[in-house]
Design an enzyme around this catalytic site. Structure first.
Site, PDB file in Angstrom:
ATOM      1  N   ASN A   1      -3.447  -1.748   7.610  1.00 58.77           N
ATOM      2  CA  ASN A   1      -4.732  -2.292   7.151  1.00 58.77           C
ATOM      3  C   ASN A   1      -4.557  -3.809   7.074  1.00 58.77           C
ATOM      4  O   ASN A   1      -3.957  -4.322   6.144  1.00 58.77           O
ATOM      5  CB  ASN A   1      -5.098  -1.752   5.769  1.00 58.77           C
ATOM      6  CG  ASN A   1      -5.422  -0.264   5.817  1.00 58.77           C
ATOM      7  OD1 ASN A   1      -6.023   0.217   6.782  1.00 58.77           O
ATOM      8  ND2 ASN A   1      -5.031   0.469   4.795  1.00 58.77           N
TER       9      ASN A   1
ATOM     10  N   ASP B   1      -2.727  14.469   6.676  1.00 55.71           N
ATOM     11  CA  ASP B   1      -2.144  13.228   6.193  1.00 55.71           C
ATOM     12  C   ASP B   1      -0.921  13.452   5.312  1.00 55.71           C
ATOM     13  O   ASP B   1      -1.028  13.399   4.088  1.00 55.71           O
ATOM     14  CB  ASP B   1      -3.205  12.457   5.400  1.00 55.71           C
ATOM     15  CG  ASP B   1      -2.795  11.013   5.157  1.00 55.71           C
ATOM     16  OD1 ASP B   1      -1.765  10.601   5.710  1.00 55.71           O
ATOM     17  OD2 ASP B   1      -3.504  10.323   4.418  1.00 55.71           O
TER      18      ASP B   1
ATOM     19  N   ARG C   1      -2.610   3.757  16.788  1.00 54.02           N
ATOM     20  CA  ARG C   1      -2.525   4.934  15.908  1.00 54.02           C
ATOM     21  C   ARG C   1      -3.663   5.926  16.161  1.00 54.02           C
ATOM     22  O   ARG C   1      -4.800   5.536  16.407  1.00 54.02           O
ATOM     23  CB  ARG C   1      -2.516   4.503  14.448  1.00 54.02           C
ATOM     24  CG  ARG C   1      -1.265   3.725  14.088  1.00 54.02           C
ATOM     25  CD  ARG C   1      -1.318   3.218  12.667  1.00 54.02           C
ATOM     26  NE  ARG C   1      -0.829   4.153  11.684  1.00 54.02           N
ATOM     27  CZ  ARG C   1      -1.488   4.501  10.601  1.00 54.02           C
ATOM     28  NH1 ARG C   1      -2.710   4.062  10.372  1.00 54.02           N
ATOM     29  NH2 ARG C   1      -0.953   5.330   9.719  1.00 54.02           N
TER      30      ARG C   1
ATOM     31  N   GLU D   1     -10.621   4.689   8.885  1.00 52.63           N
ATOM     32  CA  GLU D   1     -10.793   4.300   7.487  1.00 52.63           C
ATOM     33  C   GLU D   1     -11.384   2.890   7.369  1.00 52.63           C
ATOM     34  O   GLU D   1     -10.817   2.015   6.719  1.00 52.63           O
ATOM     35  CB  GLU D   1      -9.457   4.421   6.741  1.00 52.63           C
ATOM     36  CG  GLU D   1      -8.933   5.855   6.767  1.00 52.63           C
ATOM     37  CD  GLU D   1      -7.704   6.100   5.896  1.00 52.63           C
ATOM     38  OE1 GLU D   1      -6.902   5.174   5.734  1.00 52.63           O
ATOM     39  OE2 GLU D   1      -7.577   7.235   5.401  1.00 52.63           O
TER      40      GLU D   1
ATOM     41  N   GLU E   1       4.047   9.270  -0.665  1.00 53.47           N
ATOM     42  CA  GLU E   1       2.677   9.209  -1.180  1.00 53.47           C
ATOM     43  C   GLU E   1       2.220  10.549  -1.760  1.00 53.47           C
ATOM     44  O   GLU E   1       1.672  10.603  -2.855  1.00 53.47           O
ATOM     45  CB  GLU E   1       1.734   8.768  -0.056  1.00 53.47           C
ATOM     46  CG  GLU E   1       0.276   8.760  -0.472  1.00 53.47           C
ATOM     47  CD  GLU E   1      -0.650   8.223   0.621  1.00 53.47           C
ATOM     48  OE1 GLU E   1      -0.174   7.875   1.713  1.00 53.47           O
ATOM     49  OE2 GLU E   1      -1.864   8.145   0.352  1.00 53.47           O
TER      50      GLU E   1
ATOM     51  N   GLU F   1       0.862  -1.184   0.000  1.00 54.68           N
ATOM     52  CA  GLU F   1       0.000   0.000   0.000  1.00 54.68           C
ATOM     53  C   GLU F   1       0.899   1.235   0.000  1.00 54.68           C
ATOM     54  O   GLU F   1       1.793   1.375   0.829  1.00 54.68           O
ATOM     55  CB  GLU F   1      -0.920  -0.019   1.231  1.00 54.68           C
ATOM     56  CG  GLU F   1      -1.865   1.174   1.243  1.00 54.68           C
ATOM     57  CD  GLU F   1      -3.188   0.908   1.981  1.00 54.68           C
ATOM     58  OE1 GLU F   1      -3.470  -0.248   2.356  1.00 54.68           O
ATOM     59  OE2 GLU F   1      -3.938   1.872   2.171  1.00 54.68           O
TER      60      GLU F   1
ATOM     61  N   GLU G   1       4.677   9.911  13.890  1.00 53.29           N
ATOM     62  CA  GLU G   1       4.722   9.069  12.684  1.00 53.29           C
ATOM     63  C   GLU G   1       4.995   9.944  11.467  1.00 53.29           C
ATOM     64  O   GLU G   1       4.239  10.874  11.175  1.00 53.29           O
ATOM     65  CB  GLU G   1       3.375   8.335  12.498  1.00 53.29           C
ATOM     66  CG  GLU G   1       3.296   7.510  11.213  1.00 53.29           C
ATOM     67  CD  GLU G   1       1.975   6.737  11.052  1.00 53.29           C
ATOM     68  OE1 GLU G   1       1.257   6.510  12.051  1.00 53.29           O
ATOM     69  OE2 GLU G   1       1.667   6.359   9.898  1.00 53.29           O
TER      70      GLU G   1
HETATM   71  O1  GCW Z   1      -2.863   8.414   3.827  1.00 51.49           O
HETATM   72  C1  GCW Z   1      -3.642   7.326   4.045  1.00 51.49           C
HETATM   73  C2  GCW Z   1      -3.244   6.409   2.951  1.00 51.49           C
HETATM   74  C3  GCW Z   1      -3.751   5.022   3.225  1.00 51.49           C
HETATM   75  C4  GCW Z   1      -3.202   4.586   4.577  1.00 51.49           C
HETATM   76  C5  GCW Z   1      -3.688   5.555   5.632  1.00 51.49           C
HETATM   77  C6  GCW Z   1      -3.130   5.246   7.009  1.00 51.49           C
HETATM   78  C7  GCW Z   1      -2.533   2.419   5.274  1.00 51.49           C
HETATM   79  O2  GCW Z   1      -3.727   6.905   1.739  1.00 51.49           O
HETATM   80  O3  GCW Z   1      -3.296   4.198   2.201  1.00 51.49           O
HETATM   81  O4  GCW Z   1      -3.555   3.279   4.901  1.00 51.49           O
HETATM   82  O5  GCW Z   1      -3.266   6.838   5.306  1.00 51.49           O
HETATM   83  O6  GCW Z   1      -2.167   5.867   7.388  1.00 51.49           O
HETATM   84  O7  GCW Z   1      -3.675   4.404   7.692  1.00 51.49           O
END
Ligand code: GCW
Length: 678
Positions: free
Chosen positions: A202, A364, A318, A285, A392, A159, A386
């Site tokens: 995830n 994010d 988290r 999420e 990304e 991911e 973190e």
């Molecule tokens: O930024 C988002 C990402 C997801 C990620 C999530 C997270 C692993 O797009 O892909 O999932 O953060 O940090 O949990």
């Protein structure tokens, strides 16, 4: 492939002579796999740097290097390090000293891992051309947890991975290539990493079974990590007890659920005695979590913590928890507020072996965000920051974006907790609040690409993260210089060019992408490339609210979401005030007309145009700068970066033109310099 373990051959000269004098012999008297690994690293490194065979002997007859633990039986070490020094060296630290009288450079540590770090340190000094005639240092890591989070899936995908597939898994099987795992552990250990979570936060169906069915496979990886001083962690599925059909619920207060986790913990520690613990993404999420049962995060985390507690394991929980089903019409709900709103009220309720893991920013990992206001606000809870090494939102390792300067800026941010100064670095190292557990975690950027990180220059982020976690006082320049020396050698002209490219890259990337802290102007899902309205009408809480008059998110107290009040002292005032808010975060905190004048003296719209024209030009400049290295570095390294920089230069133009065109069409305001906008 060898990355910062490349140890390029040093030039002949006075320093070479000095090194050759000391490094021809090495004395190690202790057994143990970590010490032996250190010895192997040393002989390999010296062979590569100096073309010299470091002869290993129990006793040194002439100049040489000796290393071991303080409690080991090495006579040289025992004579060399007095009690005071021994006491000053922490569990993972080391002391290093040159003794002219004993004709010895000694590395002593309290643990074998410390010895390994010390050996890497000495190799780094040599690779960077430092004098080793008068060494006398005690080095301890500043942060106790220095962690990498893999987002690797069992099917072999990663991911947000931009470096090929996973090298841990393939087609729902653990890799058989243990050599690659070993090399990875070596790289991580040299960078100072001591904790790795090997699967995605995830946690899907099969990965849920990593703590049961697949434990023997996990243990094989842990066995390798252990040699290099690294503890293995697993991400777990909060609904694990239900998944295997054994318990009908995942309610953290249910006795059956508690028992289930306790027995999993017992199995895990039987297989992996030094297992680090669990990383948990819950109620985030669409992942399961305690909310389903009307429980809170403390209930959830503490239940897992109780299961791991007897073995010294920890739970890393988290804080990336927010409403991901927001209505874009609703301007009161603010994703930026979410982590603070969820976790601040729970401060003090978590067990001693729980660590909260907080993303550096409230949204994010955007190219620019303010620091999460949870830093400073949690007074009685262990927590770590973190970061995301994976790029990304910063060019996906197709663009160069050296992130250490960004992380440095975050670490230096004064939260003003306890009346300040209280920089983030003093919070995450545990010193401000006296936390037992603390440190830094980051999402990995590696994959099975030959060079690990896709973009060769992205290796600097991985190395840099480890070094910064080890010692946040290191500057971005110093870290870049180390990485360059270890990878490309000590040619100062080459180092100068690469260093400049790295150090400019974050600013350049920011300038042709999202302006003034606004973020999210990207294509949905894969997150690559410009799309100004890509997330504007979505449910993810990620908006810029641009219309024909202005742009930005009003997060002020009087008229906005009130997010600015989550900060302390003058930070709250500064961010809340349109006049005082720093330019680079203006649109994060305020909705302003395009004609608003920044501190820089430019209007917002002209700033957008200028930065985008300049940014695209500077991206082209990176390619030119790299071009100057042709012939000075290995052809293979040269061309792989050249290709990426060509792509970046072209893609930066796409960014420039889409962003400029969008805002020109929205605002109707022409560029003061009359440049081409479509
Ligand atoms: O930024 C988002 C990402 C997801 C990620 C999530 C997270 C692993 O797009 O892909 O999932 O953060 O940090 O949990």
């Amino acid at each position: 492939y060898n990355a910062w373990l490349s140890y390029p051959k040093l030039q002949q000269g006075p320093l070479y002579k000095q090194y050759a004098k000391w490094c021809g012999a090495v004395s190690v008297t202790e057994g143990g796999e970590t010490i032996q690994a250190a010895l192997q690293e040393w002989t390999r490194g010296i062979a590569s740097l100096l073309d010299l065979e470091a002869v290993s002997k129990p006793q040194l007859e002439d100049f040489g290097v000796a290393f071991g633990t303080f409690t080991g039986d090495h006579p040289l070490l025992q004579g060399l390090f007095e009690d005071e020094t021994v006491q000053a060296v922490g569990v993972e630290g080391f002391a290093i000293r040159t003794s002219q009288s004993l004709k010895c450079i000694a590395v002593g540590a309290s643990s074998q891992a410390g010895v390994l770090y010390g050996v890497f340190h000495l190799l780094r000094l040599i690779a960077s051309g430092k004098d080793i005639e008068n060494l006398d240092e005690i080095v301890n890591p500043v942060n106790s947890l220095r962690m990498i989070n893999h987002w690797d899936n069992f099917d072999g995908s990663v991911e947000r991975g931009y470096s090929g597939r996973s090298f841990l898994y393939e087609n729902n099987q653990f890799t058989k290539d243990m050599d690659r795992i070993t090399d990875y552990a070596r790289l991580m250990s040299t960078a100072g990493i001591n904790a790795i979570a090997i699967n995605n936060v995830n946690v899907h169906a099969l990965e849920t079974l990593f703590i049961s069915t697949y434990l023997p496979d996990v243990a094989r990886i842990a066995d390798i990590f252990r040699i290099y001083g690294i503890r293995l962690y697993l991400c777990v599925n909060f609904a694990g007890p239900m998944h295997e059909g054994e318990v009908g619920t995942a309610d953290p207060l249910d006795a059956g659920v508690k028992e289930w986790w306790k027995s999993r913990a017992a199995d895990i520690y039987a297989a992996i005695p030094d297992f680090g613990g669990f990383v948990v993404k819950a109620d985030s999420e669409n992942r399961p979590g305690p909310f389903t049962y009307g429980r809170n995060h403390a209930d959830g985390a503490n239940m897992l913590a109780e299961a791991l507690e007897p073995y010294g394991g920890i739970v890393i929980w988290r804080c990336f928890v927010y409403n991901c089903k927001q209505d874009w019409r609703d301007r009161k709900t603010d994703r930026a507020r979410a982590a603070y709103d969820h976790f601040k009220p729970l401060d003090g309720q978590f067990h001693d072996n729980v660590i909260l893991q907080i993303k550096n920013g409230p949204m994010d990992f955007q190219v620019r965000e303010p620091v999460s206001p949870l830093f400073g606000a949690l007074e009685r809870t262990n927590h770590v920051i973190e970061f995301q090494i994976a790029q990304e939102y910063t060019g996906q390792q197709r663009h160069v974006c050296y992130l250490v300067p960004q992380w440095k800026e975050i670490m230096e941010f004064d939260t003003q907790a306890k009346g300040g100064p209280a920089p983030v670095k003093r919070i995450v190292d545990g010193s401000l609040w006296g936390n037992r557990l603390s440190g830094i975690a980051a999402v990995s950027n590696v994959g099975n690409d030959r060079n690990w990180t896709g973009h060769l220059l992205a290796q600097a982020n991985l190395y840099g993260f480890g070094r910064l976690a080890w010692n946040p006082e290191l500057s971005a320049e110093e870290i870049a210089a180390e990485w360059i020396a270890l990878t490309f050698g000590t040619d100062t002209a080459v180092a100068g060019v690469i260093s400049r490219i790295l150090l400019d890259s974050w600013e350049i990337y920011e300038s042709y992408t999202s302006p003034l802290g606004v973020g999210w102007m990207i294509n949905p899902e894969h997150h690559y490339g410009p799309n100004v309205d890509g997330y504007e009408y979505s449910m993810w809480g990620t908006y810029h609210y641009a219309d024909h008059q202005g742009i930005g998110v009003d997060r002020t107290v009087a008229t906005g979401t009130g997010y600015s009040a989550q900060y302390m002292g003058s930070n709250a005032v500064r961010y809340d005030s349109l006049e005082e808010c720093p330019d680079e975060l203006l649109l994060f905190f305020h909705h302003v007309p395009y004609t608003h004048v920044l501190h820089s003296g430019k209007t917002v719209i002209q700033h957008i145009y200028d930065t985008h024209f300049e940014g695209a030009e500077r991206a082209e400049g990176l390619l030119d700068a790299w071009g100057g290295l042709k012939g000075s570095i290995a052809e293979g390294l040269y061309t792989q970066v050249e290709e990426r920089l060509q792509g970046q230069a072209a893609h930066a133009k796409e960014w420039r033109d889409q962003i400029n065109t969008y805002f020109y069409r929205k605002s109707g305001i022409a560029d003061a310099l009359g440049r081409t906008i479509y």
